[in-house]
Design a protein around this motif. Sequence first.
Motif, mmCIF file in Angstrom:
data_model
loop_
_atom_site.group_PDB
_atom_site.id
_atom_site.type_symbol
_atom_site.label_atom_id
_atom_site.label_comp_id
_atom_site.label_asym_id
_atom_site.label_seq_id
_atom_site.Cartn_x
_atom_site.Cartn_y
_atom_site.Cartn_z
ATOM 1 N N THR A 38 10.556 39.437 15.870
ATOM 2 C CA THR A 38 11.326 38.440 16.612
ATOM 3 C C THR A 38 10.379 37.381 17.149
ATOM 4 O O THR A 38 9.402 37.708 17.826
ATOM 5 N N GLN A 64 13.181 40.026 24.133
ATOM 6 C CA GLN A 64 13.713 40.015 22.775
ATOM 7 C C GLN A 64 15.230 39.871 22.781
ATOM 8 O O GLN A 64 15.797 39.072 22.016
ATOM 9 N N LYS A 109 17.549 36.754 21.276
ATOM 10 C CA LYS A 109 18.589 37.018 20.274
ATOM 11 C C LYS A 109 19.925 36.392 20.655
ATOM 12 O O LYS A 109 20.708 35.999 19.783
#
Length: 764
Positions: A271, A233, A237
């Motif tokens: 996400t 994740q 990002k």
Amino acid sequence: MTSRKAEEIQHEGASGGWGSVSGMAKVLLREKPTPASLDTLLHQNKPHGFMCTSCAWGKPKHPHKFEFCENGAKSTLWELTSDRCTPDFFAAHTVTELLGWQDYDLEMQGRLTEPMRYDAATDKYLACTWDEAFTGIGATLRTLDPKSVIFYASGKSALEQSYLYGLTARFYGNNNLPDSSNMCHETTSVGLKQVIGSPVGTCVLEDFETCDVILYFGQNPGTNSPRFLHPLQEAVKRGCKILTFNPVREQGLVRFINPQNPMQMLSGHATELSHMYLQVRPGGDIAAMMGMCKHAFALDAARREGGEDGVFDRDFIAQHTSEFDDFAAKVHATTWHDIERESGLTRADLEAAADIYATAKNVIAVYGMGLTQHVHGTQSIGMLVNMLLLGGHIGRDGAGACPVRGHSNVQGQRTVGISEKPELVPLDVLARQFDFEPPRDKGMGTVETCEGILAGTVKGFISLGGNFVRAIPDQEVVETAWSAQAITVYIATKLNRSHLVHGKASYLLPCLARSEDDVQASGSQSVSMEDSFSHIHGSVGKRKPASEHLRSEVAIVAGIAKATLPPNPTWRWDEWTADYGKIRDLIEATYPDQFKDYNARMFDAGGFYRGNPARERDWKTETGKARFTTPTVLSAVGVGDAPGRYHLITMRSNDQFNTTIYGHSDRLRGLEGSRAVLLMNPQDIERDGLHVGDVVSLVGDAGDGAERSVGGLTVTAFNLPSGCVGGYYPEMNPLMPLWYHDVDSKTPAAKGVPVRISAGKKPT
């Protein structure tokens, strides 16, 4: 329903989130652990805490407040259950009766509490003392040819007991040390060793902070290593792109809600993880990577002709690799028609993936058993390394090969000598250290062990944890022959099916869990294990043992050794049992370069790194360089396509770790209740004249004339490539031939088993 698109049928919820919290809560309520057990979770995977017995994912230097995942919590609570499987339970049930129970029901009886021996007259396990057990085991083992006895080890056992266990087998006179690696990641040990000189991955956990592309093959983090979702994740990002290749659309690689992020939990905003998700055919990874390489070669040539820097790291290739020209010739000679046919993917998709790869500065290739558990799995690993070598993506920060291991110490056991291959163990060092002559002949791995059982040449089986008989190929056939052995010994925390498949003499020896306080003569002990990134971590158990009769795995191994082996002044079993630090001193003496200052460093935050020559671009290969390999096949499956033939993928559910079944909820796939399901592409269902809900059988289609079948399977529409079906492990193991394994490593080829569908009755 069969006319609906596959993507409309499969569950598309996010991994993590409230579903993960709910899954942990169900196990908490069912197992009824003590309040102190929750303290274990709070210290799980943290320095001076308890190291999870589930997967081998790395433990960060700076852990989260809750450094455990759903399945890690399930594993801990499963061991710390308040339920007990006492001698009274065995007095009430014959072994034959218990063989008819489901795996889940056996393990839900709770923790084993006292040593037991099998009594043929009553067909029951009866309580015995530890002295009686050790004396009986030793007496039988001394009558057997040492070459006929197997010392199997589950990857759950820590480094200290694993080291002593390997010594015990060699003191006894054999290298028969199969372990769970034989059934899962042995292809990595063989394949990586051939091409980069290291049998393990080259990445460390921090590499995920600087990579910009992750190639992801055949691994499911949502179920098998959920803590991996956090670095994935974070990578996404900051702009890293994940290119996923997997026949199954796994939610752990689609979207993720972080249970430790209050905003995500409250908003439900997930996400999105995979930039591209390519549902490759089973075994089609070689072809997929070949397609990416083919396009990358074209891009490289075009850029260089235009006066730009090429795609490839030519300096790295010239200085650090061999056999590049052979590989390049193979890429140019392979046609797009063959690549598309064997991969099941389009040229356009593979070129788009290659375009992303070509822009990357740092590439990590992550993979699991979906890549390795094939007849040509070693070639799949070779092809994966080819892609990394083209860009110089091994031996620098933010790049490398990252196999994701299963059991918490399966990699570490190999490190300290659990291996049937004598060339992987410093036998000359052990000979000097312990004043004996080690056996030099190759021992038996998992496949050879099963072959020996069938041939009647294996006479004894000792199991340090695990559920061997349930996990193997041709499971029903081998199980039938198992009882001819003179002795079976099972060291375990809970009852499983293997314990009920016994030799003429059989002992069930209950051991402490890693989370429990292990008090020996010098006080409370600690143990250690190695994660997937070659870091060593100390672990301290603090919970009250489930029974006053339990012994540690170290004490049990030492007890068997003392009862079986002749005296030797250098074999100090009582001293080693009294103080595990002395075992670590032995390990350091055997492996001084990797375990320097072992006792002093074992509780370093993030673990201490034992090193990896390939990460330093020190290639321990035949050529002295990293080797490009030229694949001889584009599909890794061993039996090709034929009318009516499917390739079966065996898989684990969200409520499962290896053969341990925690429940019957496969939440991330939208499947609940029965494990007797057959997952199929909707168009395949319609084409074969089947209907969702039909009950069918699978029959083996390996072409060897053997009859193999699993019945009572409910047809279930699922998002899978055409020609592929899915079912649960270990229930599908009877369909897998013992001989159907990777050519080089003998790892069972569980991700592409040839089968046919035999129609049964339709639902009423």
